[in-house]
Design a protein around this motif. Structure first.
Motif, PDB file in Angstrom:
ATOM      1  N   ASP A   1      -8.061 -10.634   1.650  1.00  0.00           N
ATOM      2  CA  ASP A   1      -8.783 -10.194   0.305  1.00  0.00           C
ATOM      3  C   ASP A   1      -9.940 -11.234  -0.275  1.00  0.00           C
ATOM      4  O   ASP A   1      -9.838 -12.490   0.380  1.00  0.00           O
TER       5      ASP A   1
ATOM      6  N   SER B   1      -7.166  -4.728   5.482  1.00  0.00           N
ATOM      7  CA  SER B   1      -6.457  -5.009   4.659  1.00  0.00           C
ATOM      8  C   SER B   1      -5.800  -6.522   4.897  1.00  0.00           C
ATOM      9  O   SER B   1      -4.997  -6.924   4.116  1.00  0.00           O
TER      10      SER B   1
ATOM     11  N   SER C   1      -4.905  -0.253   1.830  1.00  0.00           N
ATOM     12  CA  SER C   1      -4.203  -1.079   0.919  1.00  0.00           C
ATOM     13  C   SER C   1      -3.625  -0.360  -0.414  1.00  0.00           C
ATOM     14  O   SER C   1      -4.179   0.401  -0.809  1.00  0.00           O
TER      15      SER C   1
ATOM     16  N   ASN D   1     -12.618 -15.492   1.499  1.00  0.00           N
ATOM     17  CA  ASN D   1     -11.527 -14.340   2.030  1.00  0.00           C
ATOM     18  C   ASN D   1     -10.220 -15.350   2.276  1.00  0.00           C
ATOM     19  O   ASN D   1     -10.285 -16.325   2.750  1.00  0.00           O
TER      20      ASN D   1
ATOM     21  N   GLN E   1     -11.144  -6.099  -0.887  1.00  0.00           N
ATOM     22  CA  GLN E   1     -10.556  -6.185   0.342  1.00  0.00           C
ATOM     23  C   GLN E   1     -11.785  -7.093   0.982  1.00  0.00           C
ATOM     24  O   GLN E   1     -12.877  -7.160   0.884  1.00  0.00           O
TER      25      GLN E   1
END
Length: 91
Positions: free
Chosen positions: A35, A32, A2, A42, A27
């Motif tokens: 996030d 990637s 990333s 997430n 991450q």
């Protein structure tokens, strides 16, 4: 790998097209593609935007697509109602 540096603040566009400002710290799972926030939530990177203006532009585009779909479905509904009415008229 990333190219994002953490932590950073982004705007999240939810499925209901609501805008939320979130701070991402690392991450997430699946590399990637996601996030993660401090609380462990997430978010997919494709639903995160660097500015509120970009998030609003994407939401407007999705609302336009939704309006087009509703217009197509409305036409289909009217056609079906007309067909049903023709059958009722011959009774």
């Amino acid at each position: 790998m990333s190219d994002r540096t953490y932590p950073y603040t982004a705007w999240l566009l939810t499925r209901n097209l609501q805008l939320l400002q979130v701070e991402l710290v690392d991450q997430g799972f699946a590399g990637s593609a996601y996030d993660r926030t401090e609380s462990g939530r997430n978010y997919p990177v494709d639903r995160l935007f660097p500015s509120k203006a970009r998030a609003i532009a994407c939401a407007e585009m999705k609302l336009g697509e939704l309006a087009d779909e509703l217009a197509r479905r409305q036409i289909s509904l009217h056609q079906r109602q007309a067909e049903l009415q023709r059958h009722k008229d011959v009774l």
